[in-house]
Design a protein around this motif. Sequence first.
Motif, PDB file in Angstrom:
ATOM      1  N   UNK A 311       0.831  -1.216   0.000  1.00 36.40           N
ATOM      2  CA  UNK A 311       0.000   0.000   0.000  1.00 36.40           C
ATOM      3  C   UNK A 311       0.862   1.260   0.000  1.00 36.40           C
ATOM      4  N   UNK A 312       0.566   2.170  -0.919  1.00 39.69           N
ATOM      5  CA  UNK A 312       1.361   3.391  -1.016  1.00 39.69           C
ATOM      6  C   UNK A 312       1.201   4.270   0.215  1.00 39.69           C
ATOM      7  N   UNK A 313       0.076   4.112   0.939  1.00 40.04           N
ATOM      8  CA  UNK A 313      -0.164   4.914   2.140  1.00 40.04           C
ATOM      9  C   UNK A 313       0.961   4.726   3.157  1.00 40.04           C
ATOM     10  N   UNK A 314       1.564   3.561   3.135  1.00 40.78           N
ATOM     11  CA  UNK A 314       2.670   3.267   4.044  1.00 40.78           C
ATOM     12  C   UNK A 314       3.799   4.298   3.896  1.00 40.78           C
ATOM     13  N   UNK A 315       4.102   4.663   2.666  1.00 44.29           N
ATOM     14  CA  UNK A 315       5.188   5.610   2.416  1.00 44.29           C
ATOM     15  C   UNK A 315       4.809   7.021   2.854  1.00 44.29           C
ATOM     16  N   UNK A 316       3.524   7.347   2.769  1.00 45.77           N
ATOM     17  CA  UNK A 316       3.082   8.667   3.225  1.00 45.77           C
ATOM     18  C   UNK A 316       3.349   8.849   4.715  1.00 45.77           C
ATOM     19  N   UNK A 317       3.010   7.842   5.506  1.00 42.27           N
ATOM     20  CA  UNK A 317       3.278   7.919   6.944  1.00 42.27           C
ATOM     21  C   UNK A 317       4.781   8.018   7.219  1.00 42.27           C
ATOM     22  N   UNK A 318       5.535   7.110   6.610  1.00 40.58           N
ATOM     23  CA  UNK A 318       6.971   7.063   6.890  1.00 40.58           C
ATOM     24  C   UNK A 318       7.658   8.359   6.486  1.00 40.58           C
ATOM     25  N   UNK A 319       7.166   8.988   5.415  1.00 44.21           N
ATOM     26  CA  UNK A 319       7.792  10.231   4.951  1.00 44.21           C
ATOM     27  C   UNK A 319       7.579  11.371   5.942  1.00 44.21           C
ATOM     28  N   UNK A 320       6.594  11.212   6.828  1.00 44.14           N
ATOM     29  CA  UNK A 320       6.350  12.197   7.871  1.00 44.14           C
ATOM     30  C   UNK A 320       6.889  11.725   9.225  1.00 44.14           C
ATOM     31  N   UNK A 321       7.762  10.721   9.178  1.00 38.27           N
ATOM     32  CA  UNK A 321       8.381  10.168  10.392  1.00 38.27           C
ATOM     33  C   UNK A 321       7.353   9.570  11.353  1.00 38.27           C
ATOM     34  N   UNK A 322       6.290   9.005  10.797  1.00 39.59           N
ATOM     35  CA  UNK A 322       5.264   8.361  11.604  1.00 39.59           C
ATOM     36  C   UNK A 322       5.421   6.850  11.497  1.00 39.59           C
ATOM     37  N   UNK A 323       5.742   6.158  12.580  1.00 32.15           N
ATOM     38  CA  UNK A 323       5.761   4.684  12.544  1.00 32.15           C
ATOM     39  C   UNK A 323       4.361   4.154  12.258  1.00 32.15           C
ATOM     40  N   UNK A 324       4.283   2.910  11.782  1.00 33.86           N
ATOM     41  CA  UNK A 324       2.987   2.370  11.390  1.00 33.86           C
ATOM     42  C   UNK A 324       2.685   1.061  12.104  1.00 33.86           C
ATOM     43  N   UNK A 325       1.386   0.837  12.268  1.00 34.74           N
ATOM     44  CA  UNK A 325       0.876  -0.490  12.593  1.00 34.74           C
ATOM     45  C   UNK A 325       0.516  -1.122  11.259  1.00 34.74           C
ATOM     46  N   UNK A 326       1.256  -2.159  10.850  1.00 34.77           N
ATOM     47  CA  UNK A 326       1.115  -2.713   9.516  1.00 34.77           C
ATOM     48  C   UNK A 326       0.334  -4.024   9.558  1.00 34.77           C
ATOM     49  N   UNK A 327      -0.875  -3.976   9.035  1.00 29.79           N
ATOM     50  CA  UNK A 327      -1.714  -5.162   8.961  1.00 29.79           C
ATOM     51  C   UNK A 327      -1.728  -5.737   7.563  1.00 29.79           C
ATOM     52  N   UNK A 328      -0.540  -5.898   6.982  1.00 28.45           N
ATOM     53  CA  UNK A 328      -0.368  -6.493   5.656  1.00 28.45           C
ATOM     54  C   UNK A 328       0.863  -7.370   5.740  1.00 28.45           C
ATOM     55  N   UNK A 329       0.698  -8.655   5.517  1.00 26.65           N
ATOM     56  CA  UNK A 329       1.858  -9.550   5.568  1.00 26.65           C
ATOM     57  C   UNK A 329       2.561  -9.550   4.209  1.00 26.65           C
ATOM     58  N   UNK A 330       3.754 -10.151   4.143  1.00 27.44           N
ATOM     59  CA  UNK A 330       4.463 -10.239   2.876  1.00 27.44           C
ATOM     60  C   UNK A 330       5.415  -9.077   2.668  1.00 27.44           C
ATOM     61  N   UNK A 331       5.445  -8.544   1.433  1.00 23.88           N
ATOM     62  CA  UNK A 331       6.428  -7.516   1.067  1.00 23.88           C
ATOM     63  C   UNK A 331       6.281  -6.248   1.899  1.00 23.88           C
ATOM     64  N   UNK A 332       5.046  -5.822   2.157  1.00 27.88           N
ATOM     65  CA  UNK A 332       4.841  -4.594   2.927  1.00 27.88           C
ATOM     66  C   UNK A 332       5.437  -4.735   4.324  1.00 27.88           C
ATOM     67  N   UNK A 333       5.171  -5.846   4.960  1.00 29.35           N
ATOM     68  CA  UNK A 333       5.727  -6.106   6.296  1.00 29.35           C
ATOM     69  C   UNK A 333       7.254  -6.125   6.246  1.00 29.35           C
ATOM     70  N   UNK A 334       7.812  -6.742   5.209  1.00 25.52           N
ATOM     71  CA  UNK A 334       9.274  -6.823   5.084  1.00 25.52           C
ATOM     72  C   UNK A 334       9.894  -5.438   4.973  1.00 25.52           C
ATOM     73  N   UNK A 335       9.236  -4.531   4.245  1.00 28.42           N
ATOM     74  CA  UNK A 335       9.759  -3.167   4.110  1.00 28.42           C
ATOM     75  C   UNK A 335       9.765  -2.464   5.459  1.00 28.42           C
TER      76      UNK A 335
END
Length: 407
Positions: A311-335
């Motif tokens: 999900x591209x939304x993941x990068x939006x949070x990270x770009x604002x220095x916001x850690x995430x709760x990631x409910x997506x397994x696989x590649x997104x979790x690995x990133x």
Amino acid sequence: MKIIYITQHFPPEIGAAPARAYDLSYYLGKLGHNVTIITAFPNHETNFGIFKKETMDHVNVYRMFRMKDTKQSALRRLMNYFSFTFSSFIGGIFVQKPDIVYATTPQLFQTFSGWLLSKWHRAKFVLEVRDLWVDFAEILGQFKNKKLLNLARKLEKFLYKKADLIVVVTNGYKDRLVSEGIPEEKIIVIPNGVNPALLNDTYANYKDIKTEYNLQNKRVILYSGNIGSAQGLETVIQAAIKLKDNSDYIFLFIGEGVEKKRLKELAEQNQLSNVRFIDQIPKDELISYYKAADIGIVSLKKHPLFSITIPSKMFDYLSMSIPVLIGVDGEARQIIEKLNGGYFFEPENADDFIRALFNAFENEAELKRMRKNLKERLLAHYNREMFAKKLSDHIELLHKKKERGNA
């Protein structure tokens, strides 16, 4: 080189598709390419015409007619798709002969317009696969007509075969296409990421959201984006129900989508004072909410296909220095784990969401360390200026092969 870039969604619309299209076209332009965007009039506009030409940051933009998508029926959505597919082809005919026609999914049908334009102009056809649109439409029940789905699947395979180059956004998508018989050598991975020009630590005009919403001394958990059937956000509401007597946590949902009404009703039925829904707002105004957030939510339903989705939304949070709760397994979790940018919870599991949430806030020092240099870690691996250079190299190579073939 001259490039036609077909995308139904482009700024001022907000979301993953317009942001990616703007960033890649902007940096391709900076690299010396002549880019013409063929897009639709923004869906929120009620007054629109047949055609409008404008320039946005040195990129030519042709806005073409489309039927408005009311998001209330599959038929209306198809009318929206097909009207732009037709108008984008007509608009592309009048663009000065390009070397490359670049068309992105979703939606699928506009890429057929791209292929037709590549034949019309005798240009190379580049197909961008941002998601497995037909599969997702079937999984999420967006289109239940089996004949239509089968026709769309045949069109999808036809376009895979006809594309001179296929751009995918995850390694999992590449593996999937290779397993379906698409030659590996004509597929490249250009992930989503962030525009380095937009990362700035100084925001002079942001609002104090915690004061405005009386959230001082609260831990703000933010979801911003599409509130759709794919996101599995009922899990978050169920977690909020379990935490309704805990006044420390406030869940903010910002955005629109087909699930928003139902989730609001669920929150109201359970008298949740710890959940607030805010209508979609412009991206620059979102900065204030990002600044107020302690942690962000990235969530998708539990399905094998979503494990190869990022999900591209993941990068939006990270770009604002916001850690995430990631409910997506696989590649997104690995990133997230590679960047040390958040905490994983099992998709569609409210109890595990609460576990991850408590784990994040039980160690404030670790959360603070996680925020430190998060932007720098992100830019080192997911920089759209860098990705545009990679894309430019590949399309230039494609163009050289064409010239050698014509020699």
